[in-house]
Design an enzyme around this catalytic site. Structure first.
Site, short mmCIF file in Angstrom:
data_model
loop_
_atom_site.label_atom_id
_atom_site.label_comp_id
_atom_site.label_asym_id
_atom_site.label_seq_id
_atom_site.Cartn_x
_atom_site.Cartn_y
_atom_site.Cartn_z
N ARG A 177 0.83 -1.23 0.00
CA ARG A 177 0.00 0.00 0.00
C ARG A 177 0.86 1.27 0.00
O ARG A 177 0.48 2.28 0.60
CB ARG A 177 -0.92 0.04 1.23
CG ARG A 177 -1.90 -1.10 1.33
CD ARG A 177 -2.91 -1.09 0.19
NE ARG A 177 -4.02 -1.94 0.50
CZ ARG A 177 -4.04 -3.27 0.29
NH1 ARG A 177 -3.01 -3.88 -0.26
NH2 ARG A 177 -5.11 -3.97 0.61
N CYS A 226 -10.60 -0.57 3.68
CA CYS A 226 -9.98 -0.67 5.00
C CYS A 226 -9.47 0.70 5.46
O CYS A 226 -8.89 1.44 4.69
CB CYS A 226 -8.83 -1.67 4.96
SG CYS A 226 -9.43 -3.37 4.90
N GLU A 296 -4.81 3.67 6.33
CA GLU A 296 -4.73 3.19 4.95
C GLU A 296 -5.52 4.16 4.08
O GLU A 296 -5.16 4.44 2.95
CB GLU A 296 -5.31 1.77 4.89
CG GLU A 296 -4.82 0.93 3.71
CD GLU A 296 -5.73 1.04 2.50
OE1 GLU A 296 -5.30 0.62 1.42
OE2 GLU A 296 -6.87 1.55 2.62
N1 EPU Z 1 -10.99 -10.73 10.76
C1 EPU Z 1 -11.72 -10.80 11.90
N2 EPU Z 1 -12.72 -9.88 12.08
C2 EPU Z 1 -12.99 -8.90 11.18
C3 EPU Z 1 -12.22 -8.83 10.02
C4 EPU Z 1 -11.21 -9.76 9.83
O1 EPU Z 1 -11.49 -11.64 12.74
O2 EPU Z 1 -13.89 -8.11 11.43
C5 EPU Z 1 -9.95 -11.74 10.54
C6 EPU Z 1 -10.31 -12.64 9.36
O3 EPU Z 1 -11.12 -13.71 9.80
C7 EPU Z 1 -8.95 -13.10 8.88
C8 EPU Z 1 -8.04 -11.90 9.19
O4 EPU Z 1 -8.73 -11.11 10.16
O5 EPU Z 1 -8.50 -14.20 9.62
C9 EPU Z 1 -7.75 -11.07 7.94
O6 EPU Z 1 -8.96 -10.59 7.38
P1 EPU Z 1 -9.23 -10.46 5.81
O7 EPU Z 1 -8.89 -11.75 5.15
O8 EPU Z 1 -10.56 -9.86 5.62
O9 EPU Z 1 -8.12 -9.49 5.32
P2 EPU Z 1 -7.65 -8.11 5.88
O10 EPU Z 1 -6.23 -8.27 6.27
O11 EPU Z 1 -8.56 -7.56 6.90
C10 EPU Z 1 -6.76 -7.30 3.56
C11 EPU Z 1 -6.73 -5.97 2.88
C12 EPU Z 1 -8.02 -5.76 2.09
C13 EPU Z 1 -8.18 -6.88 1.09
C14 EPU Z 1 -8.20 -8.21 1.84
C15 EPU Z 1 -8.24 -9.40 0.91
C16 EPU Z 1 -5.46 -4.38 4.21
C17 EPU Z 1 -5.51 -3.29 5.22
N3 EPU Z 1 -6.62 -4.92 3.88
O12 EPU Z 1 -7.78 -7.23 4.55
O13 EPU Z 1 -7.89 -4.52 1.41
O14 EPU Z 1 -9.36 -6.71 0.36
O15 EPU Z 1 -6.97 -8.34 2.62
O16 EPU Z 1 -6.99 -9.60 0.32
O17 EPU Z 1 -4.38 -4.70 3.71
C18 EPU Z 1 -8.31 -2.18 1.34
O18 EPU Z 1 -7.16 -2.05 0.91
O19 EPU Z 1 -9.05 -1.19 1.51
C19 EPU Z 1 -8.80 -3.51 1.66
C20 EPU Z 1 -10.01 -3.72 2.09
#
Ligand code: EPU
Length: 302
Positions: A177, A226, A296
């Site tokens: 990012r 995010c 972000e």
């Molecule tokens: N989780 C929770 N509770 C929540 C949300 C997530 O427990 O409310 C847990 C999930 O179960 C999982 C872990 O946290 O085990 C990671 O969650 P997720 O797979 O949704 O990915 P993320 O790290 O929260 C990132 C990117 C997203 C992207 C997704 C999919 C960042 C900040 N976010 O989210 O990007 O869509 O991976 O690859 O890097 C964005 O850039 O705006 C964005 C949404």
């Protein structure tokens, strides 16, 4: 900010820049938040040096707007004008495995167009709202891929040198990012080199990503994706969720019930509401986990 000097207005018309007075940025951002200012719509990249010289000479501060999907804009009358590229037609031209894409192109439509021509690689980004220029500037990524991996060349306006330049992909650093572009560089166009893949195979990848996104993110609601970057080795969403903060609200700004790192505008949230909620959540995470979450979302606050 209003451009009221008739000499500036006349010059804008001369260099084919459209002036849209007193535009509400709430209507141009996916969060539906943001005050008003004059919007300058740029029909030709080549007018940028003249435009920026004009604004600088008249001490008119400005900001570049992409698709407005990763952006939180302040309330009220804004102290800068906003520049936005007008999307040309066509905005994607293919040449073998190279896609020549205008920065104003819609990211999702570009991915679908390439897929229909058997060019893949970007499936993970399907469903990410915004322009190709915005995705490029911040190296948008999802599901293990990032746009930077496919960049071969970027055409940009560099404010420092006040001219349009072309950079090769290996002259740019693409990190999580984050990119090495200067904050006042304006993305104009990009050449992506995409791997050949049959449309059917790409479509299956797209279907899987869409499904994952649909089940884990609040897609129908007004958000900026995010809010915080994930700290190294941790998940901001999981930490916020573990603290029981889903549903926490300030006015109509609310931590999503679906994904705790998405903050939604559940009605008529102001930037002040959203910024207060962000600060509150950051402080609670800091207190419990000792981690200072970094934004972000891009914040334009006066
Ligand atoms: N989780 C929770 N509770 C929540 C949300 C997530 O427990 O409310 C847990 C999930 O179960 C999982 C872990 O946290 O085990 C990671 O969650 P997720 O797979 O949704 O990915 P993320 O790290 O929260 C990132 C990117 C997203 C992207 C997704 C999919 C960042 C900040 N976010 O989210 O990007 O869509 O991976 O690859 O890097 C964005 O850039 O705006 C964005 C949404």
């Amino acid at each position: 900010m209003r451009i009221s000097d008739p000499r500036i207005v006349a010059k804008l018309a001369e260099i084919h820049v459209e002036l849209r007075e007193s535009t509400a940025l709430a209507g141009l951002t996916s969060l539906g938040i943001g005050g008003t200012t004059d919007l300058l719509r740029i029909k030709s990249h080549e007018s940028l040096p003249d435009l920026l010289n004009l604004l600088d000479a008249n001490h008119v501060p400005h900001k570049f707007l992409g698709g407005g999907s990763n952006l939180l804009v302040g309330d009220g009358e804004l102290p800068w004008v906003v520049l936005q590229l007008v999307r040309p037609e066509p905005d994607v031209v293919l040449d073998g495995n190279f896609a020549h894409v205008d920065a104003a192109a819609d990211l999702g439509r570009m991915i679908t167009f390439c897929a229909k021509n058997d060019l893949g690689g970007m499936e993970g980004l399907i469903g990410v709202p915004g322009t190709v220029g915005g995705a490029l500037r911040m190296n948008a990524g999802a599901y293990g891929m990032q746009i930077g991996s496919y960049v071969r060349e970027v055409k940009l306006y560099r404010a420092a040198g006040r001219k349009i330049e072309v950079l090769r992909g290996d002259q740019i650093s693409f990190e999580y990012r984050h990119t090495s572009f200067a904050p006042d560089d304006m993305m104009l166009a990009v050449i992506l080199e995409l791997p050949s893949k049959p449309f059917k195979v790409i479509l299956e990848g797209i279907r899987i990503c869409n499904e994952k996104r649909r089940t884990s993110q609040p897609l129908g609601q007004k958000s900026a994706g995010c809010i915080f970057k994930n700290p190294p080795g941790a998940s901001a969403g999981r930490m916020i969720d573990e603290l029981g903060l889903k549903g926490l609200s300030v006015g109509d700004a609310r931590v999503s019930d679906r994904h705790a790192n998405f903050f939604v505008n559940a009605g008529r949230a102001s930037a002040k509401d959203m910024l207060t909620l962000i600060a509150d959540v950051r402080e609670r995470v800091q207190r419990t986990y000792g981690v200072s979450l970094e934004n972000e979302v891009v914040v334009w606050n006066a």
